[in-house]
Enzyme design. Sequence first.
Site, PDB file in Angstrom:
ATOM      1  N   PHE A  29       0.849  -1.180   0.000  1.00 42.09           N
ATOM      2  CA  PHE A  29       0.000   0.000   0.000  1.00 42.09           C
ATOM      3  C   PHE A  29       0.888   1.234   0.000  1.00 42.09           C
ATOM      4  O   PHE A  29       2.083   1.160   0.270  1.00 42.09           O
ATOM      5  CB  PHE A  29      -0.946  -0.007   1.217  1.00 42.09           C
ATOM      6  CG  PHE A  29      -0.249  -0.136   2.536  1.00 42.09           C
ATOM      7  CD1 PHE A  29       0.141   0.989   3.249  1.00 42.09           C
ATOM      8  CD2 PHE A  29       0.019  -1.389   3.064  1.00 42.09           C
ATOM      9  CE1 PHE A  29       0.793   0.862   4.465  1.00 42.09           C
ATOM     10  CE2 PHE A  29       0.664  -1.521   4.287  1.00 42.09           C
ATOM     11  CZ  PHE A  29       1.046  -0.392   4.989  1.00 42.09           C
ATOM     12  N   TYR A  30       0.261   2.340  -0.310  1.00 38.36           N
ATOM     13  CA  TYR A  30       0.978   3.614  -0.394  1.00 38.36           C
ATOM     14  C   TYR A  30       0.501   4.528   0.719  1.00 38.36           C
ATOM     15  O   TYR A  30      -0.693   4.600   1.004  1.00 38.36           O
ATOM     16  CB  TYR A  30       0.739   4.251  -1.772  1.00 38.36           C
ATOM     17  CG  TYR A  30       1.421   3.450  -2.850  1.00 38.36           C
ATOM     18  CD1 TYR A  30       2.684   3.792  -3.291  1.00 38.36           C
ATOM     19  CD2 TYR A  30       0.835   2.293  -3.356  1.00 38.36           C
ATOM     20  CE1 TYR A  30       3.342   3.020  -4.233  1.00 38.36           C
ATOM     21  CE2 TYR A  30       1.491   1.522  -4.294  1.00 38.36           C
ATOM     22  CZ  TYR A  30       2.738   1.886  -4.729  1.00 38.36           C
ATOM     23  OH  TYR A  30       3.401   1.116  -5.640  1.00 38.36           O
ATOM     24  N   VAL A  31       1.452   5.207   1.359  1.00 37.07           N
ATOM     25  CA  VAL A  31       1.095   6.207   2.358  1.00 37.07           C
ATOM     26  C   VAL A  31       1.226   7.603   1.769  1.00 37.07           C
ATOM     27  O   VAL A  31       0.737   8.570   2.353  1.00 37.07           O
ATOM     28  CB  VAL A  31       1.923   6.055   3.664  1.00 37.07           C
ATOM     29  CG1 VAL A  31       1.552   4.751   4.372  1.00 37.07           C
ATOM     30  CG2 VAL A  31       3.407   6.108   3.401  1.00 37.07           C
ATOM     31  N   VAL A  82      -3.371   5.225   1.376  1.00 37.34           N
ATOM     32  CA  VAL A  82      -4.212   5.974   0.439  1.00 37.34           C
ATOM     33  C   VAL A  82      -4.593   5.000  -0.673  1.00 37.34           C
ATOM     34  O   VAL A  82      -3.769   4.226  -1.150  1.00 37.34           O
ATOM     35  CB  VAL A  82      -3.486   7.223  -0.121  1.00 37.34           C
ATOM     36  CG1 VAL A  82      -3.257   8.237   0.980  1.00 37.34           C
ATOM     37  CG2 VAL A  82      -2.176   6.877  -0.789  1.00 37.34           C
ATOM     38  N   ASN A 144       2.057   0.260  -9.946  1.00 37.18           N
ATOM     39  CA  ASN A 144       1.375  -0.108  -8.709  1.00 37.18           C
ATOM     40  C   ASN A 144       0.725   1.073  -8.003  1.00 37.18           C
ATOM     41  O   ASN A 144      -0.363   0.932  -7.463  1.00 37.18           O
ATOM     42  CB  ASN A 144       2.339  -0.844  -7.779  1.00 37.18           C
ATOM     43  CG  ASN A 144       2.590  -2.260  -8.240  1.00 37.18           C
ATOM     44  OD1 ASN A 144       1.676  -3.065  -8.327  1.00 37.18           O
ATOM     45  ND2 ASN A 144       3.837  -2.564  -8.540  1.00 37.18           N
TER      46      ASN A 144
END
Length: 157
Positions: A29-31, A82, A144
Amino acid sequence: MGKEIERKFLVSSPAWREEVEAEIRIRQFYVAAQPGRSVRVRISDGRSAKLTLKFGDRARERDEFEYSIPLAEAGELMAFAVGRVIEKTRHHVRHRGYLYEVDVFGGKLAGLVIAELETPEDVSDEMLPDWLGREVTGESRFYNASLALGGIPEIAA
């Protein structure tokens, strides 16, 4: 700092499965993510985690910083994700001396299969495996961060 030099391809046939050397279950996941930069957390096989920062918007080459982080902290950071959490199984497939990472996506991205080739060398088309489909290097919708933040791309090998 390292340089990430990669090419991305859609996969057009299941023939790669005969050559799988290893597989890793990944949740990532992306922060933070915006054009030209991203901060990602990746959990591999539920046993280890890495924090990765990527910079650059050139199609085949980006600056990459990667750090191991405690698994518990990776779990805590997921609350700050996010977009969607990406679930995929990464398969290591060797062809003509090159390592391909074939990602089979799950969840809302099920059906999407992307192969990545990371090498500073310019691999000629005749050296590529037959199971590769259309090259999507530079098509941001197949990266991604875009898969986590955006819609689901039309899958057409």
